[in-house]
Write a protein that holds these residues in place. Structure first.
Motif, PDB file in Angstrom:
ATOM      1  N   ARG A 102      -0.469 -61.864 -17.590  1.00 17.06           N
ATOM      2  CA  ARG A 102      -0.810 -60.917 -18.651  1.00 17.06           C
ATOM      3  C   ARG A 102      -0.818 -61.657 -19.978  1.00 17.06           C
ATOM      4  O   ARG A 102      -0.113 -62.649 -20.139  1.00 17.06           O
ATOM      5  CB  ARG A 102       0.218 -59.767 -18.702  1.00 17.06           C
ATOM      6  CG  ARG A 102       0.059 -58.774 -17.553  1.00 17.06           C
ATOM      7  CD  ARG A 102       1.209 -57.803 -17.445  1.00 17.06           C
ATOM      8  NE  ARG A 102       2.416 -58.477 -17.011  1.00 17.06           N
ATOM      9  CZ  ARG A 102       2.750 -58.686 -15.727  1.00 17.06           C
ATOM     10  NH1 ARG A 102       1.975 -58.265 -14.753  1.00 17.06           N
ATOM     11  NH2 ARG A 102       3.843 -59.338 -15.420  1.00 17.06           N
ATOM     12  N   TYR A 215      -8.605 -57.078 -11.680  1.00 11.20           N
ATOM     13  CA  TYR A 215      -7.877 -57.258 -12.941  1.00 11.20           C
ATOM     14  C   TYR A 215      -7.161 -58.599 -13.000  1.00 11.20           C
ATOM     15  O   TYR A 215      -6.641 -59.001 -14.018  1.00 11.20           O
ATOM     16  CB  TYR A 215      -6.827 -56.141 -13.099  1.00 11.20           C
ATOM     17  CG  TYR A 215      -5.977 -55.971 -11.861  1.00 11.20           C
ATOM     18  CD1 TYR A 215      -4.915 -56.822 -11.601  1.00 11.20           C
ATOM     19  CD2 TYR A 215      -6.294 -55.003 -10.905  1.00 11.20           C
ATOM     20  CE1 TYR A 215      -4.170 -56.709 -10.440  1.00 11.20           C
ATOM     21  CE2 TYR A 215      -5.550 -54.876  -9.737  1.00 11.20           C
ATOM     22  CZ  TYR A 215      -4.493 -55.738  -9.521  1.00 11.20           C
ATOM     23  OH  TYR A 215      -3.767 -55.629  -8.362  1.00 11.20           O
ATOM     24  N   GLN A 253       1.511 -64.848  -2.310  1.00 13.58           N
ATOM     25  CA  GLN A 253       0.873 -63.728  -3.024  1.00 13.58           C
ATOM     26  C   GLN A 253       0.533 -62.593  -2.083  1.00 13.58           C
ATOM     27  O   GLN A 253       0.391 -61.453  -2.490  1.00 13.58           O
ATOM     28  CB  GLN A 253      -0.395 -64.188  -3.765  1.00 13.58           C
ATOM     29  CG  GLN A 253      -0.151 -65.152  -4.902  1.00 13.58           C
ATOM     30  CD  GLN A 253       0.694 -64.549  -6.016  1.00 13.58           C
ATOM     31  OE1 GLN A 253       0.990 -63.360  -6.027  1.00 13.58           O
ATOM     32  NE2 GLN A 253       1.116 -65.394  -6.937  1.00 13.58           N
ATOM     33  N   PRO A 315       3.223 -53.329  -3.636  1.00  6.38           N
ATOM     34  CA  PRO A 315       2.525 -52.919  -4.860  1.00  6.38           C
ATOM     35  C   PRO A 315       1.404 -51.920  -4.593  1.00  6.38           C
ATOM     36  O   PRO A 315       0.553 -52.161  -3.744  1.00  6.38           O
ATOM     37  CB  PRO A 315       1.968 -54.238  -5.400  1.00  6.38           C
ATOM     38  CG  PRO A 315       2.889 -55.267  -4.863  1.00  6.38           C
ATOM     39  CD  PRO A 315       3.239 -54.782  -3.484  1.00  6.38           C
ATOM     40  N   GLN A 317      -0.306 -50.306  -7.402  1.00  2.77           N
ATOM     41  CA  GLN A 317      -1.179 -50.507  -8.579  1.00  2.77           C
ATOM     42  C   GLN A 317      -1.688 -49.210  -9.180  1.00  2.77           C
ATOM     43  O   GLN A 317      -1.701 -49.061 -10.394  1.00  2.77           O
ATOM     44  CB  GLN A 317      -2.371 -51.459  -8.291  1.00  2.77           C
ATOM     45  CG  GLN A 317      -2.034 -52.734  -7.539  1.00  2.77           C
ATOM     46  CD  GLN A 317      -1.076 -53.673  -8.252  1.00  2.77           C
ATOM     47  OE1 GLN A 317      -0.620 -53.399  -9.359  1.00  2.77           O
ATOM     48  NE2 GLN A 317      -0.715 -54.774  -7.616  1.00  2.77           N
ATOM     49  N   ASP A 355       4.569 -52.234  -7.787  1.00  2.37           N
ATOM     50  CA  ASP A 355       4.002 -52.588  -9.097  1.00  2.37           C
ATOM     51  C   ASP A 355       2.916 -51.572  -9.409  1.00  2.37           C
ATOM     52  O   ASP A 355       2.140 -51.202  -8.519  1.00  2.37           O
ATOM     53  CB  ASP A 355       3.304 -53.962  -9.052  1.00  2.37           C
ATOM     54  CG  ASP A 355       4.254 -55.121  -8.835  1.00  2.37           C
ATOM     55  OD1 ASP A 355       5.463 -54.956  -9.044  1.00  2.37           O
ATOM     56  OD2 ASP A 355       3.759 -56.201  -8.452  1.00  2.37           O
ATOM     57  N   SER A 389      -3.735 -55.586 -18.811  1.00  2.00           N
ATOM     58  CA  SER A 389      -4.002 -56.650 -19.772  1.00  2.00           C
ATOM     59  C   SER A 389      -5.322 -57.322 -19.378  1.00  2.00           C
ATOM     60  O   SER A 389      -5.507 -57.702 -18.224  1.00  2.00           O
ATOM     61  CB  SER A 389      -2.837 -57.637 -19.731  1.00  2.00           C
ATOM     62  OG  SER A 389      -3.132 -58.792 -20.444  1.00  2.00           O
TER      63      SER A 389
HETATM   64  N1  SAH Z   1       0.171 -60.800  -5.293  1.00  2.00           N
HETATM   65  C1  SAH Z   1       0.913 -59.727  -5.741  1.00  2.00           C
HETATM   66  C2  SAH Z   1       1.081 -59.598  -7.232  1.00  2.00           C
HETATM   67  C3  SAH Z   1       1.051 -60.749  -8.134  1.00  2.00           C
HETATM   68  S1  SAH Z   1       0.975 -60.413  -9.848  1.00  2.00           S
HETATM   69  C4  SAH Z   1       0.265 -58.462  -5.220  1.00  2.00           C
HETATM   70  O1  SAH Z   1      -0.889 -58.390  -4.991  1.00  2.00           O
HETATM   71  O2  SAH Z   1       0.946 -57.494  -5.121  1.00  2.00           O
HETATM   72  C5  SAH Z   1       2.267 -59.220 -10.074  1.00  2.00           C
HETATM   73  C6  SAH Z   1       1.809 -57.930 -10.643  1.00  2.00           C
HETATM   74  O3  SAH Z   1       1.264 -58.112 -11.928  1.00  2.00           O
HETATM   75  C7  SAH Z   1       0.700 -57.240  -9.873  1.00  2.00           C
HETATM   76  O4  SAH Z   1       1.159 -56.547  -8.768  1.00  2.00           O
HETATM   77  C8  SAH Z   1       0.110 -56.322 -10.918  1.00  2.00           C
HETATM   78  O5  SAH Z   1       0.750 -55.075 -10.914  1.00  2.00           O
HETATM   79  C9  SAH Z   1       0.410 -57.033 -12.221  1.00  2.00           C
HETATM   80  N2  SAH Z   1      -0.819 -57.550 -12.847  1.00  2.00           N
HETATM   81  C10 SAH Z   1      -1.642 -58.497 -12.376  1.00  2.00           C
HETATM   82  N3  SAH Z   1      -2.671 -58.662 -13.222  1.00  2.00           N
HETATM   83  C11 SAH Z   1      -2.498 -57.792 -14.246  1.00  2.00           C
HETATM   84  C12 SAH Z   1      -3.221 -57.476 -15.430  1.00  2.00           C
HETATM   85  N4  SAH Z   1      -4.360 -58.086 -15.721  1.00  2.00           N
HETATM   86  N5  SAH Z   1      -2.728 -56.523 -16.253  1.00  2.00           N
HETATM   87  C13 SAH Z   1      -1.572 -55.895 -15.967  1.00  2.00           C
HETATM   88  N6  SAH Z   1      -0.850 -56.143 -14.879  1.00  2.00           N
HETATM   89  C14 SAH Z   1      -1.304 -57.084 -14.015  1.00  2.00           C
END
Ligand code: SAH
Ligand code: SF4
Ligand code: F3S
Length: 491
Positions: A102, A215, A253, A315, A317, A355, A389
Motif C-alpha cells: 500500500r 488491486y 502468498q 482473506p 477482501q 483481510d 490503495s
Molecule cells: N496473498 C495474500 C495477501 C497478501 S497482501 C492473499 O491473497 O490473501 C495482504 C493484504 O493486503 C491483502 O489480503 C489485501 O487485503 C491487502 N491489499 C493488497 N493490496 C492492496 C491495495 N492495493 N490496497 C489495499 N489493501 C491491499
C-alpha cells in the motif's frame, strides 16, 4: 528474543570448502555465496582493526511474514560476516527490507530514511542499503538514483540470495550500487538465517504469486509462483525441530496452490501430512490461504491433525460478488460462505481471520453492505481492514469509479466498529477453559508475566518466568479482555 544463527551442516561445509579458494565459484548458488561470506569476514575484521571497535548492523523490516523471513536470512549473513547486531539504527550497516503493498508503506520508508540523517552525521562511515518489494519498482529506483545518492546499496526480491556478494561489493566501494533483476526462476537452498525466536520459525514453501488480484502489486514485485521441493521444506523443518523449534508457520502468498509446477504427486495437504510426522514439531500454522484453492483434502487433513492449529487466515477482501469479480478473486460471496460452513462443520471451533479492503473502485453502498453482511455471517475472530490503495500498474488503478477518501474512510470506520465488536465477542468464547499455550516472551509492561498464544492464535498473559519461554504449558483462561486473555498456569 533469542537470535540464533542457524546454518545447515551443508552450508557449514561450504564455508570451510570456500575459505581456501582463491576465486569465487562461477556457478551461481549457495557455494558462491559462502565464498563471499568468507571474504566479507576478512573485510569486516580488517575494518574492525582499523577502527578498534566492533562493526554493527541493523535490519529494519516492513511488510509481511515473507519479508520477516527474508530478513532472518539477511541477518544470518551479516552475523556470519562478523557484524554484531545493534538495537538501534545507529549502526555501521543499516538495511531496510521494504514493502510496497500500500502507498503508506512507501511513505513510511522515506520518512524513516529522513530521520536517519542525524545518525549518519555522527557516523560518516555508515552504509545504508535498501532491498525488498519496493525496490522492484522502476520509479522508486529512479527516485533513489536521483535524490538519495547517499544510499550505498539497492537490491530486489529476486537476487536476495546474492546478498553476501552484494555486501562484499558495497563494503569495498564508496559509490552507489544498484542491482535489481526483473525475474529469476531459481530457488537457492541452504542459506543461513538468524532466527528471531529459538522455538518457532517461518518456513517458505513457495515464492511469488500468479493470481493477479486487480488491486495487488505483489505479483509484479515478487514474480511468478514457484514452489520449493517438498524434500527441501521437510529437511528444513526437521533441522528446525532438531534445533528446538516446536512451532512452524508455512509461508506463501497462496499456500493452497503449493506444488503446482513440481513433478510427482505433491499438494499442500500432502506436505502437511508429511510435516505432521516430524518429531519435535508440535504446532503447524500456515498463511495465506486463498479461498479459491482451498481443497476438501486440506479440510480433511486439518480435521484429523493433532498438530495443525485450528486457525485459518482466509482473506475475503469484499462481501460483494460483483466486486469480487472485478478484483479477480475467482469466488463469490455464496461460495465463500459455503466454504466457511464446510470448514466449520469439519472443525467446529475453528478460528477464522481475514483481510478486507474498503473503497475498491466502483464500491457502492450496496456493495459495502454485502461486506458488512458477510462479516456478520462468518463472525471472524479477527480481521485486518485496509483502505484501498491505488498501486500504479495494477488494473484497478485505471478502473472507473474511484471512491472518494471521505466515503472510504467513513465506510472503514463502520466496518472497523463491526469487526471489533464481533471479534471481541468471538474471542471471549474460551473464557474459563484450559488451553495449551506456547510461552513466547516476557510481557513488556509487567515483567512478572509471560505472553503466549493458544492454538486458536489468541494472546494470553499469565504469571511465569523466562525459563518457560519456548515451552507449551496448560493455562486456564481466567478473563477475556477484548482481544487477549489473562490466565494462570494449571498446576
Ligand atoms: N496473498 C495474500 C495477501 C497478501 S497482501 C492473499 O491473497 O490473501 C495482504 C493484504 O493486503 C491483502 O489480503 C489485501 O487485503 C491487502 N491489499 C493488497 N493490496 C492492496 C491495495 N492495493 N490496497 C489495499 N489493501 C491491499
Ligand atoms: Fe496479491 Fe492476490 Fe496474490 Fe494475494 S493472491 S498476493 S492479494 S495477487
Ligand atoms: Fe509487502 Fe512484499 Fe509482503 S509488498 S506485503 S512485503 S510480499
Amino acid at each position: 528474543m533469542n537470535n540464533t544463527v542457524y546454518e545447515s551442516e551443508e552450508f557449514r561445509r561450504m564455508l570451510d570448502e570456500t575459505s581456501v579458494m582463491p576465486e569465487p565459484p562461477v556457478m551461481d548458488g549457495s557455494l558462491r555465496q559462502a565464498w563471499f561470506i568468507n571474504r566479507c569476514r576478512r573485510i569486516v575484521a580488517r575494518k574492525e582493526e582499523e577502527l578498534k571497535r566492533a562493526l554493527t548492523f541493523c535490519v529494519v523490516t516492513f511488510g509481511c511474514q515473507m519479508n520477516e523471513r527474508d530478513s532472518e536470512k539477511l541477518r544470518g549473513i551479516l552475523r556470519l560476516s562478523g557484524f554484531s547486531q545493534s538495537d538501534t539504527e545507529e549502526a555501521d550497516f543499516v538495511l531496510y527490507n521494504t514493502c510496497t503493498v500500500r502507498e503508506n508503506a512507501n511513505v513510511r520508508l522515506y520518512g524513516r530514511l529522513g530521520s536517519l540523517s542525524s545518525a549518519r552525521k555522527k557516523n560518516p562511515a555508515m552504509k545504508i542499503a535498501l532491498c525488498g518489494c519496493m525496490m522492484q519498482e522502476k520509479d522508486e529506483i529512479e527516485r533513489i538514483r536521483q535524490k538519495y545518492r547517499y544510499i550505498n546499496l539497492v537490491f530486489g526480491t529476486h537476487n536476495l540470495y546474492r546478498f553476501s556478494e552484494l555486501l562484499c561489493a558495497c563494503l569495498m566501494s564508496d559509490g552507489q550500487i544498484i542491482d535489481v533483476m526483473d525475474k529469476n526462476d531459481s530457488i537457492v537452498e541452504n542459506l543461513p538465517s538468524d532466527r528471531t525466536y529459538s522455538f518457532k520459525s517461518g518456513v517458505n514453501i513457495m515464492f511469488g504469486c500468479n493470481n493477479f488480484c486487480t488491486y495487488c502489486i505483489v505479483p509484479y514485485v515478487r514474480g511468478r509462483e514457484k514452489s520449493r521441493e517438498m524434500k527441501d521444506i521437510l529437511d528444513e523443518t526437521r533441522q528446525l525441530a532438531r534445533d528446538g523449534v516446536v512451532e512452524v508457520m508455512f509461508l506463501g502468498q497462496n499456500v493452497n496452490s503449493y506444488g503446482k509446477g513440481l513433478s510427482g504427486d505433491v499438494s499442500f495437504s500432502k506436505l502437511l501430512e508429511e510435516a505432521e510426522k516430524i518429531d519435535g514439531i508440535r504446532r503447524i500454522r500456515f498463511m495465506t490461504s486463498h479461498p479459491k484453492d482451498l481443497s476438501d483434502d486440506l479440510i480433511e487433513v486439518m480435521k484429523n491433525s493433532g498438530k495443525i492449529c485450528p486457525h485459518l487466515h482466509l482473506p475475503v477482501q469484499s462481501g460483494s460478488s460483483r466486486l469480487l469479480k472485478l478484483m479477480n478473486r475467482h469466488y463469490t460471496k455464496e461460495s465463500y460462505l459455503d466454504l466457511v460452513s464446510r470448514l466449520r462443520e469439519a472443525i467446529p471451533d475453528l478460528s477464522l481471520s481475514t483481510d478486507i479492503i474498503v473503497g475498491f473502485p466502483g464500491e457502492t453502498e450496496e456493495d459495502f453492505q454485502e461486506t458488512l453482511d458477510i462479516v456478520r455471517r462468518v463472525e471472524y475472530d479477527s480481521a485486518f481492514t485496509f483502505l484501498y490503495s491505488k498501486r500504479t500498474g495494477t488494473p484497478a488503478a485505471s478502473m472507473e469509479g474511484q471512491v472518494s477518501d471521505e466515503t472510504a474512510h467513513e465506510r472503514f470506520d463502520r466496518l472497523l466498529a463491526e469487526v471489533q465488536s464481533i471479534g471481541r465477542r468471538r474471542s471471549s468464547r474460551f473464557e474459563g477453559t484450559v488451553q495449551s499455550v506456547l510461552a513466547e516472551e516476557v510481557n513488556r509492561q509487567d515483567r512478572s508475566l509471560l505472553t503466549g498464544r493458544t492454538p486458536h492464535n489468541l494472546v494470553v498473559h499469565f504469571p511465569g518466568d523466562k525459563s518457560m519461554i519456548g515451552s507449551i504449558v496448560d493455562v486456564r483462561l481466567d478473563k477475556a479482555h477484548g482481544f487477549y486473555y489473562t490466565g494462570t498456569e494449571r498446576e
